[in-house]
Structures are given as structure tokens and as C-alpha cells.
Design a protein around this motif. Structure first.
Motif, PDB file in Angstrom:
ATOM      1  N   TYR A 152       0.827  -1.206   0.000  1.00  0.00           N
ATOM      2  CA  TYR A 152       0.000   0.000   0.000  1.00  0.00           C
ATOM      3  C   TYR A 152       0.860   1.254   0.000  1.00  0.00           C
ATOM      4  O   TYR A 152       1.843   1.339   0.726  1.00  0.00           O
ATOM      5  N   ASP A 153       0.455   2.220  -0.829  1.00  0.00           N
ATOM      6  CA  ASP A 153       1.167   3.493  -0.900  1.00  0.00           C
ATOM      7  C   ASP A 153       0.863   4.355   0.319  1.00  0.00           C
ATOM      8  O   ASP A 153       1.723   5.087   0.800  1.00  0.00           O
ATOM      9  N   GLU A 154      -0.368   4.301   0.772  1.00  0.00           N
ATOM     10  CA  GLU A 154      -0.768   5.106   1.941  1.00  0.00           C
ATOM     11  C   GLU A 154      -1.811   4.346   2.742  1.00  0.00           C
ATOM     12  O   GLU A 154      -2.680   3.670   2.157  1.00  0.00           O
ATOM     13  N   ILE A 155      -1.739   4.479   4.069  1.00  0.00           N
ATOM     14  CA  ILE A 155      -2.804   3.986   4.946  1.00  0.00           C
ATOM     15  C   ILE A 155      -3.322   5.222   5.683  1.00  0.00           C
ATOM     16  O   ILE A 155      -2.612   5.820   6.492  1.00  0.00           O
ATOM     17  N   ILE A 156      -4.536   5.628   5.305  1.00  0.00           N
ATOM     18  CA  ILE A 156      -5.030   6.951   5.694  1.00  0.00           C
ATOM     19  C   ILE A 156      -6.139   6.827   6.729  1.00  0.00           C
ATOM     20  O   ILE A 156      -7.089   6.050   6.555  1.00  0.00           O
ATOM     21  N   TYR A 157      -6.014   7.576   7.811  1.00  0.00           N
ATOM     22  CA  TYR A 157      -7.069   7.628   8.826  1.00  0.00           C
ATOM     23  C   TYR A 157      -7.870   8.906   8.621  1.00  0.00           C
ATOM     24  O   TYR A 157      -7.300   9.998   8.535  1.00  0.00           O
ATOM     25  N   MET A 158      -9.184   8.759   8.508  1.00  0.00           N
ATOM     26  CA  MET A 158     -10.065   9.919   8.383  1.00  0.00           C
ATOM     27  C   MET A 158     -10.311  10.460   9.791  1.00  0.00           C
ATOM     28  O   MET A 158     -10.837   9.738  10.642  1.00  0.00           O
ATOM     29  N   THR A 159      -9.947  11.707  10.023  1.00  0.00           N
ATOM     30  CA  THR A 159     -10.072  12.249  11.378  1.00  0.00           C
ATOM     31  C   THR A 159     -10.141  13.776  11.354  1.00  0.00           C
ATOM     32  O   THR A 159      -9.442  14.401  10.542  1.00  0.00           O
ATOM     33  N   PRO A 160     -10.985  14.373  12.216  1.00  0.00           N
ATOM     34  CA  PRO A 160     -11.106  15.840  12.171  1.00  0.00           C
ATOM     35  C   PRO A 160      -9.812  16.580  12.497  1.00  0.00           C
ATOM     36  O   PRO A 160      -9.665  17.739  12.131  1.00  0.00           O
ATOM     37  N   ASP A 161      -8.852  15.911  13.181  1.00  0.00           N
ATOM     38  CA  ASP A 161      -7.584  16.613  13.462  1.00  0.00           C
ATOM     39  C   ASP A 161      -6.512  16.305  12.413  1.00  0.00           C
ATOM     40  O   ASP A 161      -5.328  16.580  12.626  1.00  0.00           O
ATOM     41  N   GLY A 162      -6.917  15.748  11.265  1.00  0.00           N
ATOM     42  CA  GLY A 162      -5.956  15.498  10.186  1.00  0.00           C
ATOM     43  C   GLY A 162      -5.735  16.743   9.333  1.00  0.00           C
ATOM     44  O   GLY A 162      -6.309  17.804   9.595  1.00  0.00           O
ATOM     45  N   ALA A 163      -4.903  16.593   8.294  1.00  0.00           N
ATOM     46  CA  ALA A 163      -4.661  17.702   7.363  1.00  0.00           C
ATOM     47  C   ALA A 163      -5.914  17.923   6.530  1.00  0.00           C
ATOM     48  O   ALA A 163      -6.551  16.966   6.085  1.00  0.00           O
ATOM     49  N   ARG A 164      -6.274  19.174   6.310  1.00  0.00           N
ATOM     50  CA  ARG A 164      -7.502  19.500   5.597  1.00  0.00           C
ATOM     51  C   ARG A 164      -7.441  19.007   4.153  1.00  0.00           C
ATOM     52  O   ARG A 164      -6.504  19.316   3.433  1.00  0.00           O
ATOM     53  N   PHE A 165      -8.441  18.249   3.741  1.00  0.00           N
ATOM     54  CA  PHE A 165      -8.485  17.705   2.384  1.00  0.00           C
ATOM     55  C   PHE A 165      -8.750  18.806   1.368  1.00  0.00           C
ATOM     56  O   PHE A 165      -9.585  19.685   1.596  1.00  0.00           O
ATOM     57  N   ASP A 166      -8.039  18.753   0.233  1.00  0.00           N
ATOM     58  CA  ASP A 166      -8.258  19.746  -0.826  1.00  0.00           C
ATOM     59  C   ASP A 166      -7.938  19.121  -2.186  1.00  0.00           C
ATOM     60  O   ASP A 166      -7.502  17.972  -2.268  1.00  0.00           O
ATOM     61  N   GLN A 167      -8.163  19.892  -3.243  1.00  0.00           N
ATOM     62  CA  GLN A 167      -7.987  19.354  -4.599  1.00  0.00           C
ATOM     63  C   GLN A 167      -6.550  18.905  -4.874  1.00  0.00           C
ATOM     64  O   GLN A 167      -6.360  17.832  -5.460  1.00  0.00           O
ATOM     65  N   PRO A 168      -5.528  19.687  -4.460  1.00  0.00           N
ATOM     66  CA  PRO A 168      -4.153  19.190  -4.697  1.00  0.00           C
ATOM     67  C   PRO A 168      -3.906  17.826  -4.041  1.00  0.00           C
ATOM     68  O   PRO A 168      -3.218  16.975  -4.620  1.00  0.00           O
ATOM     69  N   THR A 169      -4.480  17.602  -2.861  1.00  0.00           N
ATOM     70  CA  THR A 169      -4.310  16.291  -2.215  1.00  0.00           C
ATOM     71  C   THR A 169      -5.030  15.221  -3.024  1.00  0.00           C
ATOM     72  O   THR A 169      -4.502  14.118  -3.227  1.00  0.00           O
ATOM     73  N   ALA A 170      -6.239  15.529  -3.497  1.00  0.00           N
ATOM     74  CA  ALA A 170      -6.970  14.571  -4.337  1.00  0.00           C
ATOM     75  C   ALA A 170      -6.143  14.239  -5.584  1.00  0.00           C
ATOM     76  O   ALA A 170      -6.013  13.075  -5.970  1.00  0.00           O
ATOM     77  N   ASN A 171      -5.566  15.267  -6.202  1.00  0.00           N
ATOM     78  CA  ASN A 171      -4.742  15.044  -7.399  1.00  0.00           C
ATOM     79  C   ASN A 171      -3.588  14.087  -7.090  1.00  0.00           C
ATOM     80  O   ASN A 171      -3.338  13.141  -7.840  1.00  0.00           O
ATOM     81  N   ARG A 172      -2.912  14.347  -5.968  1.00  0.00           N
ATOM     82  CA  ARG A 172      -1.763  13.490  -5.611  1.00  0.00           C
ATOM     83  C   ARG A 172      -2.211  12.054  -5.349  1.00  0.00           C
ATOM     84  O   ARG A 172      -1.585  11.102  -5.811  1.00  0.00           O
ATOM     85  N   LEU A 173      -3.298  11.895  -4.604  1.00  0.00           N
ATOM     86  CA  LEU A 173      -3.751  10.536  -4.269  1.00  0.00           C
ATOM     87  C   LEU A 173      -4.188   9.776  -5.521  1.00  0.00           C
ATOM     88  O   LEU A 173      -4.067   8.558  -5.590  1.00  0.00           O
ATOM     89  N   SER A 174      -4.690  10.498  -6.527  1.00  0.00           N
ATOM     90  CA  SER A 174      -5.205   9.816  -7.723  1.00  0.00           C
ATOM     91  C   SER A 174      -4.084   9.137  -8.516  1.00  0.00           C
ATOM     92  O   SER A 174      -4.344   8.327  -9.391  1.00  0.00           O
ATOM     93  N   LEU A 175      -2.824   9.486  -8.197  1.00  0.00           N
ATOM     94  CA  LEU A 175      -1.694   8.871  -8.907  1.00  0.00           C
ATOM     95  C   LEU A 175      -1.229   7.581  -8.241  1.00  0.00           C
ATOM     96  O   LEU A 175      -0.366   6.877  -8.759  1.00  0.00           O
ATOM     97  N   LEU A 176      -1.796   7.262  -7.070  1.00  0.00           N
ATOM     98  CA  LEU A 176      -1.338   6.085  -6.329  1.00  0.00           C
ATOM     99  C   LEU A 176      -2.036   4.820  -6.812  1.00  0.00           C
ATOM    100  O   LEU A 176      -3.063   4.865  -7.495  1.00  0.00           O
ATOM    101  N   LYS A 177      -1.459   3.690  -6.408  1.00  0.00           N
ATOM    102  CA  LYS A 177      -1.989   2.407  -6.876  1.00  0.00           C
ATOM    103  C   LYS A 177      -2.931   1.771  -5.850  1.00  0.00           C
ATOM    104  O   LYS A 177      -4.040   1.381  -6.179  1.00  0.00           O
ATOM    105  N   ASN A 178      -2.454   1.666  -4.619  1.00  0.00           N
ATOM    106  CA  ASN A 178      -3.271   1.034  -3.570  1.00  0.00           C
ATOM    107  C   ASN A 178      -3.291   1.907  -2.324  1.00  0.00           C
ATOM    108  O   ASN A 178      -2.225   2.262  -1.802  1.00  0.00           O
ATOM    109  N   ILE A 179      -4.495   2.234  -1.859  1.00  0.00           N
ATOM    110  CA  ILE A 179      -4.565   2.963  -0.588  1.00  0.00           C
ATOM    111  C   ILE A 179      -5.636   2.337   0.316  1.00  0.00           C
ATOM    112  O   ILE A 179      -6.584   1.713  -0.158  1.00  0.00           O
ATOM    113  N   ILE A 180      -5.427   2.512   1.609  1.00  0.00           N
ATOM    114  CA  ILE A 180      -6.415   2.077   2.600  1.00  0.00           C
ATOM    115  C   ILE A 180      -6.974   3.334   3.258  1.00  0.00           C
ATOM    116  O   ILE A 180      -6.219   4.247   3.597  1.00  0.00           O
ATOM    117  N   LEU A 181      -8.302   3.388   3.417  1.00  0.00           N
ATOM    118  CA  LEU A 181      -8.936   4.468   4.177  1.00  0.00           C
ATOM    119  C   LEU A 181      -9.556   3.835   5.422  1.00  0.00           C
ATOM    120  O   LEU A 181     -10.379   2.919   5.310  1.00  0.00           O
TER     121      LEU A 181
END
Ligand code: SAH
Length: 228
Positions: A80-109
Motif C-alpha cells: 500500500y502506498d498510503e494507509i489513511i485515517y479519516m479524522t477531524p484533526d488530520g490535514a484539511r483535504f483539498d484538490q491538490p491532495t486529491a490530485n496526488r492521491l489519484s496517482l497512487l496504486k493502492n490505498i487504505i482508508l
């Protein structure tokens, strides 16, 4: 791309992903979303996945053992490229982050619930923490759906018109220009003449101008980072 979502309420997600462009992305083979029920990994006889917080206080905490079990099982199957925890104290999600994540192969949410997950899950397994905004929801399922949707629609081929994701708001730090469809006139309200002109370069220039005006009016903060 493959997105594995870990949740204790899978039914919240399965119907979401069986519709619209996300389903089409799956059927066309661009993106696969696999939802995992945390309860399947509980060794407790009542399939319990949460417990009282050490030190007391209101609210339950998701236990580490079932989360560790599902993450380790997935990691044994692929990397896995990233194992991501959804949490209100995380980094604020935005379009540049979406763009970066869209280039990955396998991620866990990983979706939290109740008071969240045992801190050791975050310390041991999580590579990135994402918040979808400064408010608190009751579970990470809607945030995970937000991230998966915004990421999957960016994968080339998922949207019918390949350029259409690039002309959305926030790409290039601009808000999208207004859009119109038929009829050209509704109760006296006309579509801007230029859009009916068929002159591509003029239309493009008009759209850019509208984008800039719209951004200036609504989100001048975005223009600071807009490279013109
Ligand atoms: N006690 C936590 C909130 C828990 S809310 C705190 O004060 O920070 C329960 C779960 O919902 C979280 O574990 C997280 O997975 C999810 N969640 C709630 N709001 C969220 C947000 N804004 N962004 C991402 N995930 C969120």
C-alpha cells in the motif's frame, strides 16, 4: 487504482459505491473500492470492535486488534502506498491532495467511529491523516466516500470527457465559470451570446475571465496561489 475502506458500518458505503461514476469506474476497470467490515476481524464472541476509554470519560474507542488484523491481512496481499485515517484533526483535504492521491496504486482508508480509534493504531499503521473540514461527524464513512469520489473521478478515462475534471473548481486555484444548457432562452433570460457563437478561442477567453471574476468575488484567497 484500488481503495480499501475499513469500517464498522459497511452498509453506509456499499450503496454509495454501487452508483454513478464510481460504479462505472469499477466496471471499466479503472478503480476498485473494496469495503471491509471491521466486525469480521473481531475475535470477540459478540463481534465487538469497541471498548471503554482508559481513564474514563464518555464515548467508546475502536479497538486496535481488529484494525491491526485487517490492515495486516491486506498488507500481506499487496503493498500500500498510503494507509489513511479519516479524522477531524488530520490535514484539511483539498484538490491538490486529491490530485496526488489519484496517482497512487493502492490505498487504505480507515474510518473511525464513536470517540475515534486507539492512538496506537495511528502510531503504528497510519501514514497520513485527513480531515474533510472543521466539523465533527459521527463516523469516517462519509469522509472516506468524499475522498474516494474526488480521487476516482480524476483517474483518466473515468469521466466521459477526459478534460472535464481538469476544468472543475480548484484546479489551477480558480473556481469554475458558469455553465448553461438548452434552452438558449428561459422566460426572457438568455444564455450569454458568446457561448452560442461557436468561436472556441473567444469562448475559452470568456470562461477564463468569468473564472477569475468569480474567484475574485467569492474566494480571493485562492488567487494568491494562482499562477497566471
Ligand atoms: N473524538 C474525535 C472525533 C471522533 S468523530 C475528535 O474530537 O477529534 C468519529 C469519527 O468520525 C472519527 O474517528 C473520524 O473517523 C470521523 N470523522 C468525524 N469528523 C471528521 C472529519 N471532519 N474529517 C474526517 N473524519 C471525520
Amino acid at each position: 487504482m484500488r481503495i480499501d475502506i475499513i469500517t464498522c458500518v459497511p452498509s453506509l458505503l456499499t450503496s454509495f459505491f454501487s452508483h454513478s461514476i464510481l460504479d462505472r469506474a469499477y466496471r471499466k476497470g479503472y478503480a476498485e473500492v473494496v469495503v471491509h467490515d471491521l466486525r469480521d476481524y473481531s475475535t470477540h464472541k459478540h463481534k465487538q470492535v469497541d471498548d471503554y476509554a482508559f481513564g474514563g470519560g464518555a464515548g467508546m474507542v475502536l479497538k486496535i486488534e481488529p484494525i491491526a488484523a485487517v490492515i495486516r491481512k491486506l498488507q500481506s496481499e499487496r503493498s500500500y502506498d498510503e494507509i489513511i485515517y479519516m479524522t477531524p484533526d488530520g490535514a484539511r483535504f483539498d484538490q491538490p491532495t486529491a490530485n496526488r492521491l489519484s496517482l497512487l496504486k493502492n490505498i487504505i482508508l480507515l474510518c473511525g467511529h464513536y470517540k475515534g480509534v486507539d492512538q496506537r493504531v495511528r502510531d503504528l499503521f497510519i501514514t497520513r491523516e485527513i480531515s474533510i473540514g472543521d466539523y465533527v461527524l459521527s463516523g469516517g464513512e462519509i469522509p472516506a466516500a468524499v475522498v474516494a469520489d474526488s480521487v476516482i473521478r480524476l483517474i483518466p478515462g473515468v469521466l466521459n470527457d477526459e478534460t472535464s475534471a481538469l476544468s472543475d473548481s480548484f484546479q489551477d486555484n480558480l473556481l469554475a465559470p458558469p455553465v448553461y444548457t438548452r434552452p438558449a432562452e428561459f422566460e426572457g433570460h438568455k444564455v450569454p451570446e458568446i457561448l452560442l457563437s461557436g468561436h472556441e478561442a473567444h469562448i475559452e477567453a470568456w470562461r477564463m475571465e468569468q473564472s477569475l471574476l468569480h474567484t475574485q468575488k467569492r474566494r480571493p484567497d485562492l488567487l494568491k496561489d494562482h499562477n497566471n
